[in-house]
Design an enzyme around this catalytic site. Structure first.
Site, PDB file in Angstrom:
ATOM      1  N   PRO A 101       0.826  -1.215   0.000  1.00  0.00           N
ATOM      2  CA  PRO A 101       0.000   0.000   0.000  1.00  0.00           C
ATOM      3  C   PRO A 101       0.860   1.265   0.000  1.00  0.00           C
ATOM      4  CG  PRO A 101      -0.329  -1.303   2.028  1.00  0.00           C
ATOM      5  CD  PRO A 101       0.592  -2.076   1.155  1.00  0.00           C
ATOM      6  N   GLY A 105       3.306   3.288   5.460  1.00  0.00           N
ATOM      7  CA  GLY A 105       4.318   2.902   6.437  1.00  0.00           C
ATOM      8  C   GLY A 105       4.933   1.539   6.182  1.00  0.00           C
ATOM      9  N   LEU A 106       4.628   0.923   5.023  1.00  0.00           N
ATOM     10  CA  LEU A 106       5.209  -0.399   4.736  1.00  0.00           C
ATOM     11  C   LEU A 106       6.356  -0.309   3.733  1.00  0.00           C
ATOM     12  CD1 LEU A 106       2.120  -2.824   4.616  1.00  0.00           C
ATOM     13  CD2 LEU A 106       3.538  -2.167   6.556  1.00  0.00           C
ATOM     14  N   GLY A 107       6.834   0.893   3.486  1.00  0.00           N
ATOM     15  CA  GLY A 107       8.045   1.042   2.673  1.00  0.00           C
ATOM     16  C   GLY A 107       7.814   0.965   1.178  1.00  0.00           C
ATOM     17  N   SER A 108       6.610   1.346   0.698  1.00  0.00           N
ATOM     18  CA  SER A 108       6.334   1.172  -0.727  1.00  0.00           C
ATOM     19  C   SER A 108       7.310   1.967  -1.599  1.00  0.00           C
ATOM     20  CB  SER A 108       4.894   1.548  -1.065  1.00  0.00           C
ATOM     21  OG  SER A 108       4.706   2.930  -0.951  1.00  0.00           O
ATOM     22  N   ALA A 110      10.428   2.974  -1.014  1.00  0.00           N
ATOM     23  CA  ALA A 110      11.782   2.394  -1.027  1.00  0.00           C
ATOM     24  C   ALA A 110      11.787   1.083  -1.802  1.00  0.00           C
ATOM     25  CB  ALA A 110      12.278   2.175   0.402  1.00  0.00           C
ATOM     26  N   ALA A 111      10.725   0.293  -1.682  1.00  0.00           N
ATOM     27  CA  ALA A 111      10.692  -1.005  -2.373  1.00  0.00           C
ATOM     28  C   ALA A 111      10.642  -0.796  -3.893  1.00  0.00           C
ATOM     29  CB  ALA A 111       9.498  -1.828  -1.903  1.00  0.00           C
ATOM     30  N   ASP A 152      14.449   2.450   5.789  1.00  0.00           N
ATOM     31  CA  ASP A 152      13.601   1.744   4.813  1.00  0.00           C
ATOM     32  C   ASP A 152      14.448   1.136   3.690  1.00  0.00           C
ATOM     33  OD1 ASP A 152      11.487   2.654   6.304  1.00  0.00           O
ATOM     34  OD2 ASP A 152      10.347   3.441   4.612  1.00  0.00           O
TER      35      ASP A 152
HETATM   36  O1  PMV Z   1       8.357   5.171   5.453  1.00  0.00           O
HETATM   37  P1  PMV Z   1       7.720   5.005   6.763  1.00  0.00           P
HETATM   38  O2  PMV Z   1       6.372   5.636   6.865  1.00  0.00           O
HETATM   39  O3  PMV Z   1       7.784   3.597   7.245  1.00  0.00           O
HETATM   40  O4  PMV Z   1       8.569   5.829   7.818  1.00  0.00           O
HETATM   41  C1  PMV Z   1       9.902   5.539   8.033  1.00  0.00           C
HETATM   42  C2  PMV Z   1      10.255   5.713   9.443  1.00  0.00           C
HETATM   43  C3  PMV Z   1      10.499   7.118   9.975  1.00  0.00           C
HETATM   44  O5  PMV Z   1      11.301   6.920  11.119  1.00  0.00           O
HETATM   45  C4  PMV Z   1       9.199   7.778  10.374  1.00  0.00           C
HETATM   46  C5  PMV Z   1      11.219   8.018   8.982  1.00  0.00           C
HETATM   47  C6  PMV Z   1      12.669   7.640   8.729  1.00  0.00           C
HETATM   48  O6  PMV Z   1      13.251   8.207   7.799  1.00  0.00           O
HETATM   49  O7  PMV Z   1      13.244   6.827   9.458  1.00  0.00           O
END
Ligand code: PMV
Length: 319
Positions: A101, A105-108, A110-111, A152
């Site tokens: 999604p 917050g599940l790293g979409s 970066a993935a 991430d």
């Molecule tokens: O990408 P997210 O929503 O999982 O956030 C990453 C984690 C944070 O600590 C909020 C941001 C970061 O750069 O570490």
């Protein structure tokens, strides 16, 4: 030139989000049930150097040349061209899909970057080692918010549990006793940049209030690592509850996250917290043996849009 496919998993942060941006450690693990995928094919009839990008999940079918400089997929692609110092490109079609999604917050983000970078480097005949893939993906992460910790891109590139501290070499750790996490999605899109930016302004205005919160998170992260390494994952439950409370004090939770966290606890979780940037997106709960399905049902009945049950296990067993 054969077609090349690369995939990259999602991730959750077990402990330490937000504080990790301020140099404290955090623990993150891959989530293999969801993934981003990049498939690259030669376009024998395309003009030399033409790169077409299809990303149906975001309704994109465009030529690289027409995308804005700061478009994240375009940045990932250009980072690879720069890193490999390649100027004469074959015509190609890059197709990107993802079951992770977006803004949850599940790293979409970066993935997607990691999958594109891996596939493109291999397609061009220069597969990159993980260390370089992660560095290039970090460049794209900077677009999502200006001050990413790098957690991430690291956990997603290396596809293994990580104990992460900004600027330090990647560390993993033993998980002699696997454990089960239930992930619940509020369905609310919440760009990480907003929560991270708000917290940064709040911290700048009042560091004496926020630094102790980050320090308290650091203690939790260290204790959590000890609990996992000593084969006592059940000790993580109360630590998750404490970490969630600290995230509430940082004002990065939301009514919906708090309510799913509460429902998970009432459905038998040993502890629960938001995971990632917060304000929406996903929460996680530690399941006692045999309780994952009742927690999952409780979350769905309480309005979770999707639930994933995932097992956290030894770093070498994620392939
Ligand atoms: O990408 P997210 O929503 O999982 O956030 C990453 C984690 C944070 O600590 C909020 C941001 C970061 O750069 O570490």
């Amino acid at each position: 030139m054969p077609a090349i496919t690369a995939t990259a998993p999602g991730k959750i942060i077990l402990f330490g989000e937000h504080a990790v941006v301020y140099g404290r450690p955090a623990i993150a693990v891959p989530v293999l049930q969801v993934e981003a995928r990049a498939v690259i094919k030669p376009e024998p009839r395309g003009a030399l150097g033409s790169v077409r990008i299809q990303a149906p999940d975001i309704g994109m079918d465009a030529s690289l040349a027409d995308l804005p400089e700061s478009q994240p997929l375009a940045v990932a692609i250009r980072e690879v061209f720069k890193a490999l110092n390649i100027s004469r490109l074959p015509a190609m079609l890059i197709r990107v899909t993802s079951s992770i999604p977006i803004a949850g917050g599940l790293g979409s983000g970066a993935a997607v970057s990691v999958a594109i970078i891996r596939a493109l480097a291999a397609f061009l005949g220069h597969p990159l080692p993980a260390e370089r893939v992660s560095i290039l993906a970090y460049e794209v992460e900077k677009l999502h918010h200006g001050t990413p910790s790098g957690i991430d891109n690291t956990v997603i590139t290396y596809r293994m549990p990580v104990f992460f501290k900004r600027g330090q070499p990647i560390q993993t750790f033993h998980i002699p006793q696997p454990f089960t996490i239930v992930i619940g999605d509020t369905g609310i899109h919440s760009p990480t940049s907003i929560a991270v930016g708000d917290l940064r302004r709040a911290w700048q205005a009042n560091p004496d209030r926020y630094d102790p919160l980050f320090d308290a998170v650091e203690q939790i992260v260290q204790t959590a690592k000890d609990a996992v390494e000593s084969g006592q994952p059940e000790r993580l439950g109360p630590l998750m509850d404490q970490n969630h409370e600290l995230l509430c004090q940082m004002d990065v939770s939301s009514t919906e996250l708090n309510s799913l966290v509460e429902v998970a606890r009432l459905s038998g979780a040993l502890g629960a917290k938001l995971s990632g940037g917060g304000r929406g997106g996903n929460m996680i709960a530690l399941a006692a043996p045999g309780s994952a399905s009742s927690i999952a049902q409780g979350l769905l009945a309480a309005g979770a849009k999707r639930v994933i049950v995932t097992e956290i296990k030894e770093p070498g067993s994620y392939d």
